[in-house]
Design a protein around this motif. Sequence first.
Motif, PDB file in Angstrom:
ATOM      1  N   GLU A 285     -40.443 -16.911  38.839  1.00 30.20           N
ATOM      2  CA  GLU A 285     -41.689 -16.956  39.602  1.00 30.20           C
ATOM      3  C   GLU A 285     -42.500 -18.228  39.353  1.00 30.20           C
ATOM      4  O   GLU A 285     -43.587 -18.385  39.903  1.00 30.20           O
ATOM      5  CB  GLU A 285     -42.535 -15.718  39.291  1.00 30.20           C
ATOM      6  CG  GLU A 285     -41.906 -14.407  39.739  1.00 30.20           C
ATOM      7  CD  GLU A 285     -41.622 -14.385  41.236  1.00 30.20           C
ATOM      8  OE1 GLU A 285     -42.550 -14.662  42.015  1.00 30.20           O
ATOM      9  OE2 GLU A 285     -40.465 -14.117  41.622  1.00 30.20           O
ATOM     10  N   HIS A 286     -41.983 -19.130  38.517  1.00 29.81           N
ATOM     11  CA  HIS A 286     -42.617 -20.443  38.375  1.00 29.81           C
ATOM     12  C   HIS A 286     -42.440 -21.231  39.674  1.00 29.81           C
ATOM     13  O   HIS A 286     -41.397 -21.135  40.331  1.00 29.81           O
ATOM     14  CB  HIS A 286     -41.967 -21.244  37.245  1.00 29.81           C
ATOM     15  CG  HIS A 286     -42.373 -20.825  35.862  1.00 29.81           C
ATOM     16  ND1 HIS A 286     -42.166 -19.562  35.367  1.00 29.81           N
ATOM     17  CD2 HIS A 286     -42.963 -21.528  34.852  1.00 29.81           C
ATOM     18  CE1 HIS A 286     -42.601 -19.498  34.125  1.00 29.81           C
ATOM     19  NE2 HIS A 286     -43.099 -20.682  33.791  1.00 29.81           N
ATOM     20  N   THR A 287     -43.429 -22.034  40.011  1.00 28.46           N
ATOM     21  CA  THR A 287     -43.322 -22.938  41.157  1.00 28.46           C
ATOM     22  C   THR A 287     -42.998 -24.334  40.647  1.00 28.46           C
ATOM     23  O   THR A 287     -43.651 -24.841  39.729  1.00 28.46           O
ATOM     24  CB  THR A 287     -44.625 -22.958  41.966  1.00 28.46           C
ATOM     25  OG1 THR A 287     -44.886 -21.645  42.464  1.00 28.46           O
ATOM     26  CG2 THR A 287     -44.518 -23.917  43.141  1.00 28.46           C
ATOM     27  N   LEU A 288     -41.981 -24.952  41.244  1.00 29.08           N
ATOM     28  CA  LEU A 288     -41.520 -26.271  40.836  1.00 29.08           C
ATOM     29  C   LEU A 288     -41.611 -27.243  42.009  1.00 29.08           C
ATOM     30  O   LEU A 288     -41.199 -26.923  43.130  1.00 29.08           O
ATOM     31  CB  LEU A 288     -40.070 -26.188  40.351  1.00 29.08           C
ATOM     32  CG  LEU A 288     -39.392 -27.507  39.948  1.00 29.08           C
ATOM     33  CD1 LEU A 288     -40.065 -28.140  38.738  1.00 29.08           C
ATOM     34  CD2 LEU A 288     -37.904 -27.274  39.674  1.00 29.08           C
ATOM     35  N   LYS A 289     -42.152 -28.415  41.734  1.00 32.53           N
ATOM     36  CA  LYS A 289     -42.216 -29.479  42.724  1.00 32.53           C
ATOM     37  C   LYS A 289     -41.687 -30.763  42.078  1.00 32.53           C
ATOM     38  O   LYS A 289     -42.138 -31.137  40.988  1.00 32.53           O
ATOM     39  CB  LYS A 289     -43.656 -29.690  43.201  1.00 32.53           C
ATOM     40  CG  LYS A 289     -43.819 -30.749  44.284  1.00 32.53           C
ATOM     41  CD  LYS A 289     -45.282 -30.847  44.732  1.00 32.53           C
ATOM     42  CE  LYS A 289     -45.448 -31.864  45.850  1.00 32.53           C
ATOM     43  NZ  LYS A 289     -46.870 -31.985  46.276  1.00 32.53           N
ATOM     44  N   VAL A 290     -40.718 -31.405  42.723  1.00 36.12           N
ATOM     45  CA  VAL A 290     -40.088 -32.600  42.160  1.00 36.12           C
ATOM     46  C   VAL A 290     -40.057 -33.703  43.210  1.00 36.12           C
ATOM     47  O   VAL A 290     -39.578 -33.493  44.328  1.00 36.12           O
ATOM     48  CB  VAL A 290     -38.640 -32.313  41.680  1.00 36.12           C
ATOM     49  CG1 VAL A 290     -38.085 -33.530  40.944  1.00 36.12           C
ATOM     50  CG2 VAL A 290     -38.575 -31.084  40.795  1.00 36.12           C
ATOM     51  N   GLY A 291     -40.531 -34.874  42.850  1.00 31.98           N
ATOM     52  CA  GLY A 291     -40.521 -36.022  43.754  1.00 31.98           C
ATOM     53  C   GLY A 291     -39.166 -36.700  43.780  1.00 31.98           C
ATOM     54  O   GLY A 291     -39.004 -37.843  43.335  1.00 31.98           O
ATOM     55  N   ALA A 292     -38.173 -35.987  44.276  1.00 27.66           N
ATOM     56  CA  ALA A 292     -36.804 -36.503  44.328  1.00 27.66           C
ATOM     57  C   ALA A 292     -36.156 -36.082  45.638  1.00 27.66           C
ATOM     58  O   ALA A 292     -35.962 -34.886  45.878  1.00 27.66           O
ATOM     59  CB  ALA A 292     -35.996 -35.976  43.147  1.00 27.66           C
ATOM     60  N   LYS A 293     -35.814 -37.047  46.452  1.00 22.88           N
ATOM     61  CA  LYS A 293     -35.131 -36.762  47.723  1.00 22.88           C
ATOM     62  C   LYS A 293     -33.623 -36.751  47.573  1.00 22.88           C
ATOM     63  O   LYS A 293     -32.896 -36.403  48.494  1.00 22.88           O
ATOM     64  CB  LYS A 293     -35.542 -37.791  48.779  1.00 22.88           C
ATOM     65  CG  LYS A 293     -37.036 -37.795  49.104  1.00 22.88           C
ATOM     66  CD  LYS A 293     -37.332 -38.793  50.204  1.00 22.88           C
ATOM     67  CE  LYS A 293     -38.829 -38.857  50.510  1.00 22.88           C
ATOM     68  NZ  LYS A 293     -39.582 -39.501  49.402  1.00 22.88           N
ATOM     69  N   GLN A 294     -33.147 -37.165  46.374  1.00 21.06           N
ATOM     70  CA  GLN A 294     -31.709 -37.171  46.104  1.00 21.06           C
ATOM     71  C   GLN A 294     -31.432 -36.682  44.685  1.00 21.06           C
ATOM     72  O   GLN A 294     -32.286 -36.817  43.795  1.00 21.06           O
ATOM     73  CB  GLN A 294     -31.132 -38.587  46.254  1.00 21.06           C
ATOM     74  CG  GLN A 294     -31.149 -39.132  47.679  1.00 21.06           C
ATOM     75  CD  GLN A 294     -30.499 -40.498  47.764  1.00 21.06           C
ATOM     76  OE1 GLN A 294     -30.757 -41.375  46.952  1.00 21.06           O
ATOM     77  NE2 GLN A 294     -29.632 -40.684  48.752  1.00 21.06           N
ATOM     78  N   VAL A 295     -30.237 -36.137  44.507  1.00 19.25           N
ATOM     79  CA  VAL A 295     -29.720 -35.836  43.171  1.00 19.25           C
ATOM     80  C   VAL A 295     -28.424 -36.620  42.989  1.00 19.25           C
ATOM     81  O   VAL A 295     -27.791 -37.050  43.958  1.00 19.25           O
ATOM     82  CB  VAL A 295     -29.446 -34.334  42.967  1.00 19.25           C
ATOM     83  CG1 VAL A 295     -30.744 -33.534  42.981  1.00 19.25           C
ATOM     84  CG2 VAL A 295     -28.459 -33.791  43.998  1.00 19.25           C
ATOM     85  N   ALA A 296     -28.040 -36.804  41.728  1.00 22.61           N
ATOM     86  CA  ALA A 296     -26.738 -37.381  41.429  1.00 22.61           C
ATOM     87  C   ALA A 296     -25.709 -36.251  41.465  1.00 22.61           C
ATOM     88  O   ALA A 296     -25.862 -35.251  40.759  1.00 22.61           O
ATOM     89  CB  ALA A 296     -26.749 -38.063  40.072  1.00 22.61           C
ATOM     90  N   GLU A 297     -24.704 -36.416  42.286  1.00 23.84           N
ATOM     91  CA  GLU A 297     -23.664 -35.387  42.407  1.00 23.84           C
ATOM     92  C   GLU A 297     -22.916 -35.237  41.088  1.00 23.84           C
ATOM     93  O   GLU A 297     -22.653 -36.226  40.389  1.00 23.84           O
ATOM     94  CB  GLU A 297     -22.695 -35.786  43.513  1.00 23.84           C
ATOM     95  CG  GLU A 297     -21.615 -34.768  43.796  1.00 23.84           C
ATOM     96  CD  GLU A 297     -20.650 -35.258  44.860  1.00 23.84           C
ATOM     97  OE1 GLU A 297     -20.489 -34.567  45.893  1.00 23.84           O
ATOM     98  OE2 GLU A 297     -20.069 -36.360  44.679  1.00 23.84           O
ATOM     99  N   THR A 298     -22.543 -34.003  40.752  1.00 24.60           N
ATOM    100  CA  THR A 298     -21.839 -33.751  39.501  1.00 24.60           C
ATOM    101  C   THR A 298     -20.484 -33.098  39.732  1.00 24.60           C
ATOM    102  O   THR A 298     -20.264 -32.400  40.719  1.00 24.60           O
ATOM    103  CB  THR A 298     -22.664 -32.854  38.564  1.00 24.60           C
ATOM    104  OG1 THR A 298     -22.971 -31.624  39.234  1.00 24.60           O
ATOM    105  CG2 THR A 298     -23.958 -33.540  38.142  1.00 24.60           C
ATOM    106  N   ASN A 299     -19.591 -33.340  38.768  1.00 25.22           N
ATOM    107  CA  ASN A 299     -18.292 -32.683  38.709  1.00 25.22           C
ATOM    108  C   ASN A 299     -18.442 -31.310  38.055  1.00 25.22           C
ATOM    109  O   ASN A 299     -19.506 -30.988  37.514  1.00 25.22           O
ATOM    110  CB  ASN A 299     -17.323 -33.537  37.886  1.00 25.22           C
ATOM    111  CG  ASN A 299     -17.005 -34.868  38.544  1.00 25.22           C
ATOM    112  OD1 ASN A 299     -16.523 -34.899  39.665  1.00 25.22           O
ATOM    113  ND2 ASN A 299     -17.272 -35.953  37.843  1.00 25.22           N
ATOM    114  N   PRO A 300     -17.374 -30.495  38.067  1.00 25.90           N
ATOM    115  CA  PRO A 300     -17.447 -29.187  37.396  1.00 25.90           C
ATOM    116  C   PRO A 300     -17.803 -29.263  35.916  1.00 25.90           C
ATOM    117  O   PRO A 300     -18.391 -28.318  35.371  1.00 25.90           O
ATOM    118  CB  PRO A 300     -16.036 -28.614  37.597  1.00 25.90           C
ATOM    119  CG  PRO A 300     -15.579 -29.210  38.892  1.00 25.90           C
ATOM    120  CD  PRO A 300     -16.131 -30.610  38.884  1.00 25.90           C
ATOM    121  N   ASP A 301     -17.476 -30.383  35.243  1.00 22.24           N
ATOM    122  CA  ASP A 301     -17.827 -30.519  33.822  1.00 22.24           C
ATOM    123  C   ASP A 301     -19.198 -31.166  33.631  1.00 22.24           C
ATOM    124  O   ASP A 301     -19.574 -31.548  32.533  1.00 22.24           O
ATOM    125  CB  ASP A 301     -16.760 -31.308  33.071  1.00 22.24           C
ATOM    126  CG  ASP A 301     -16.646 -32.764  33.527  1.00 22.24           C
ATOM    127  OD1 ASP A 301     -17.347 -33.158  34.490  1.00 22.24           O
ATOM    128  OD2 ASP A 301     -15.851 -33.512  32.925  1.00 22.24           O
TER     129      ASP A 301
END
Length: 329
Positions: free
Chosen positions: A189-205
Amino acid sequence: MVNVQKLENENYGTYYLIENKNNVRLAVSPQGARALDWIIPVDGEDRDLLVGFKTIAEHKKARYYAATIGPVAGRITGASYNIDGTEYQTQDNDGGNTLHGGFEGYDTKDWAAEVFEEGDKAGVIFTLEHPDGENGFPGNVVSKVKYSLDDDNNYQIEYTATTDKPTLYNPTNHGYYNLTGSPVNSINEHTLKVGAKQVAETNPDVTTTGNKVDVAGTKFDFVEGRKISDTYLDDPFILDHEQTPDLVLTSPDEKVRLEIETTAPAVVIYTTGASEAGMQMKYGEMADHGGIAIEPQGIPGTEKYSQFGDIILRPENPFHSKTTYHVEF
């Protein structure tokens, strides 16, 4: 006026308590240059925003909770990297990769401590000398982590470092938060706001692929702010620094608002899950999804992918990074 005391007890050993005029208290330890407690008064009752353990011994065993992570936060793929044509091998402590500096990362070290007062803030400067070649990282590196608190309820962590040889350097603070005051409560129930329009894609590990992925329409889209709900994360959010602050976390009762502003290019956000559920913490057993780790840093994998920037520390260019945690209540 902010006050700093050097204290000692059976739970934390030697530690430092920083307190401002608003009864905001920050406890920090030389062990791992870590934060232990961040306590604020809410409706006449203390609320500890940091998820952690009752004793320093438990912190040392679990390692990362609110500790300084280094020399390199996150994973070094293949436990190896190259600087200026020279290949270096680091410790494999995470399924073929190096996680958070290896088996003896900065979080395992006892740092030297110095109390300071500076204008309207006060705190502790921790210093660590990392010898050339230790754990696969070249250079005699001098790291400093400066914890401070002021009367405007700004808790700040400032990092500086120098080296005598080119080396990798990408530190962070691995703070876990739950703004209800206890991880027995879910963060859903926490509200989160992040100034990020992109993430770095990750592998399964959880190593990065080198790709940047738009968050729009995905589970990573917190640009406008929304409840965390049942979203589980372990991902690098690439900050655009177009809004101030870079990240906002609000408690379910809306009585606590945490604003984070950083000079770092990214913030890794990790939410605890089933593997941590049931752990005995300061205020009871950790719930599934009981904490959120917020780790400002360079994008993990930058040593492999130049499109992410540069995390090579060179003698002619000292490292500097600063993150401010402002709390309103």
